[in-house]
Design a protein around this motif. Structure first.
Motif, mmCIF file in Angstrom:
data_model
loop_
_atom_site.group_PDB
_atom_site.id
_atom_site.type_symbol
_atom_site.label_atom_id
_atom_site.label_comp_id
_atom_site.label_asym_id
_atom_site.label_seq_id
_atom_site.Cartn_x
_atom_site.Cartn_y
_atom_site.Cartn_z
ATOM 1 N N ARG A 234 0.822 -1.211 0.000
ATOM 2 C CA ARG A 234 0.000 0.000 0.000
ATOM 3 C C ARG A 234 0.853 1.256 0.000
ATOM 4 O O ARG A 234 0.441 2.297 -0.502
ATOM 5 C CB ARG A 234 -0.947 0.002 1.207
ATOM 6 N N SER A 235 2.050 1.171 0.610
ATOM 7 C CA SER A 235 2.970 2.310 0.635
ATOM 8 C C SER A 235 4.380 1.802 0.911
ATOM 9 O O SER A 235 4.572 0.702 1.426
ATOM 10 C CB SER A 235 2.553 3.326 1.708
ATOM 11 N N GLY A 236 5.352 2.623 0.550
ATOM 12 C CA GLY A 236 6.745 2.272 0.783
ATOM 13 C C GLY A 236 7.252 1.222 -0.187
ATOM 14 O O GLY A 236 6.619 0.924 -1.205
ATOM 15 N N ARG A 237 8.426 0.674 0.126
ATOM 16 C CA ARG A 237 9.049 -0.384 -0.671
ATOM 17 C C ARG A 237 9.313 -1.560 0.245
ATOM 18 O O ARG A 237 10.019 -1.434 1.235
ATOM 19 C CB ARG A 237 10.366 0.095 -1.285
ATOM 20 N N ILE A 238 8.751 -2.700 -0.105
ATOM 21 C CA ILE A 238 8.907 -3.920 0.693
ATOM 22 C C ILE A 238 9.734 -4.913 -0.111
ATOM 23 O O ILE A 238 9.447 -5.169 -1.279
ATOM 24 C CB ILE A 238 7.535 -4.514 1.060
ATOM 25 N N VAL A 239 10.760 -5.447 0.544
ATOM 26 C CA VAL A 239 11.615 -6.443 -0.084
ATOM 27 C C VAL A 239 11.245 -7.800 0.496
ATOM 28 O O VAL A 239 11.228 -7.991 1.711
ATOM 29 C CB VAL A 239 13.108 -6.158 0.181
ATOM 30 N N GLY A 240 10.938 -8.729 -0.375
ATOM 31 C CA GLY A 240 10.693 -10.106 0.038
ATOM 32 C C GLY A 240 11.804 -10.980 -0.513
ATOM 33 O O GLY A 240 12.174 -10.853 -1.680
ATOM 34 N N VAL A 241 12.356 -11.823 0.339
ATOM 35 C CA VAL A 241 13.340 -12.801 -0.115
ATOM 36 C C VAL A 241 12.629 -14.146 -0.097
ATOM 37 O O VAL A 241 12.277 -14.659 0.969
ATOM 38 C CB VAL A 241 14.598 -12.809 0.767
ATOM 39 N N ILE A 242 12.370 -14.675 -1.292
ATOM 40 C CA ILE A 242 11.589 -15.901 -1.453
ATOM 41 C C ILE A 242 12.500 -16.955 -2.064
ATOM 42 O O ILE A 242 12.958 -16.790 -3.201
ATOM 43 C CB ILE A 242 10.356 -15.664 -2.359
ATOM 44 N N GLY A 243 12.778 -17.992 -1.295
ATOM 45 C CA GLY A 243 13.652 -19.042 -1.791
ATOM 46 C C GLY A 243 15.018 -18.517 -2.196
ATOM 47 O O GLY A 243 15.607 -18.997 -3.152
ATOM 48 N N GLY A 244 15.508 -17.499 -1.479
ATOM 49 C CA GLY A 244 16.821 -16.934 -1.759
ATOM 50 C C GLY A 244 16.845 -15.863 -2.833
ATOM 51 O O GLY A 244 17.889 -15.279 -3.102
ATOM 52 N N VAL A 245 15.708 -15.578 -3.463
ATOM 53 C CA VAL A 245 15.631 -14.570 -4.529
ATOM 54 C C VAL A 245 14.921 -13.327 -3.996
ATOM 55 O O VAL A 245 13.832 -13.417 -3.422
ATOM 56 C CB VAL A 245 14.887 -15.120 -5.774
ATOM 57 N N GLU A 246 15.536 -12.163 -4.197
ATOM 58 C CA GLU A 246 14.988 -10.911 -3.694
ATOM 59 C C GLU A 246 13.979 -10.325 -4.678
ATOM 60 O O GLU A 246 14.236 -10.257 -5.881
ATOM 61 C CB GLU A 246 16.143 -9.931 -3.474
ATOM 62 N N HIS A 247 12.826 -9.885 -4.135
ATOM 63 C CA HIS A 247 11.766 -9.251 -4.923
ATOM 64 C C HIS A 247 11.377 -7.956 -4.223
ATOM 65 O O HIS A 247 11.305 -7.925 -2.990
ATOM 66 C CB HIS A 247 10.530 -10.152 -5.005
#
Length: 124
Positions: A59-72
Motif C-alpha cells: 500500500r505504501s513504501g518499498r517492501i523487499v521479500g526474499v523468497i527461496g533466496g531470490v529478492e523481490h
C-alpha cells in the motif's frame, strides 16, 4: 455479512511489524485470512515458511521479500505471491520511511520458524 473495522482490529507487534487482523476466522471469515501490516523503517522479519499460499499487496513504501533466496521488491499497488513451504522473509527497504501492505491467505495458515510451528495470532 460481517463487517470488520480496522479501528476495532486486534493488534500484534513482532520485529518492528504491526499486524491488524481484518477478515480472519475470529472476526467472521471462514475461508480467508486477511490482515494489514505496517513496517517500521528498516524493520526486517525472520526467515520462515508457511503452509499456504500468501499474497502481499503493498500500500505504501518499498517492501523487499526474499523468497527461496531470490529478492523481490514491491511498491504501492504491486503484489508479491509467496508459494507454500518456501523459505521467506520481508523487510522495509527504507531506513527512514514506513511501509504498509495488506496480506491475504487461507484460514488456518501455519508458519514454521526453525523447528517451531506456530499459528500466527493475527491470522486467527
Amino acid at each position: 455479512m460481517t463487517t470488520a473495522n480496522l479501528a476495532d482490529a486486534p493488534v500484534f507487534e513482532l520485529d518492528g511489524v504491526t499486524f491488524h487482523s481484518l477478515a480472519v476466522p475470529s472476526r467472521g471469515s471462514s475461508e480467508l485470512a486477511v490482515w494489514s501490516i505496517e513496517m517500521a523503517p528498516g524493520s526486517s522479519g525472520k526467515e520462515h515458511t508457511v503452509d499456504r499460499e500468501e499474497v502481499f499487496v503493498a500500500r505504501s513504501g518499498r517492501i523487499v521479500g526474499v523468497i527461496g533466496g531470490v529478492e523481490h521488491v514491491i511498491e504501492a499497488g504491486d503484489a508479491m505471491i509467496l508459494p507454500p513451504h518456501t523459505p521467506f522473509s520481508i523487510r522495509n527497504a527504507s531506513a527512514t520511511e514506513p511501509a504498509a501492505a495488506t496480506v491475504c491467505t487461507s484460514a488456518g495458515i501455519k508458519a514454521t520458524l526453525g523447528d517451531q510451528t506456530i499459528l500466527p495470532p493475527w491470522a486467527q
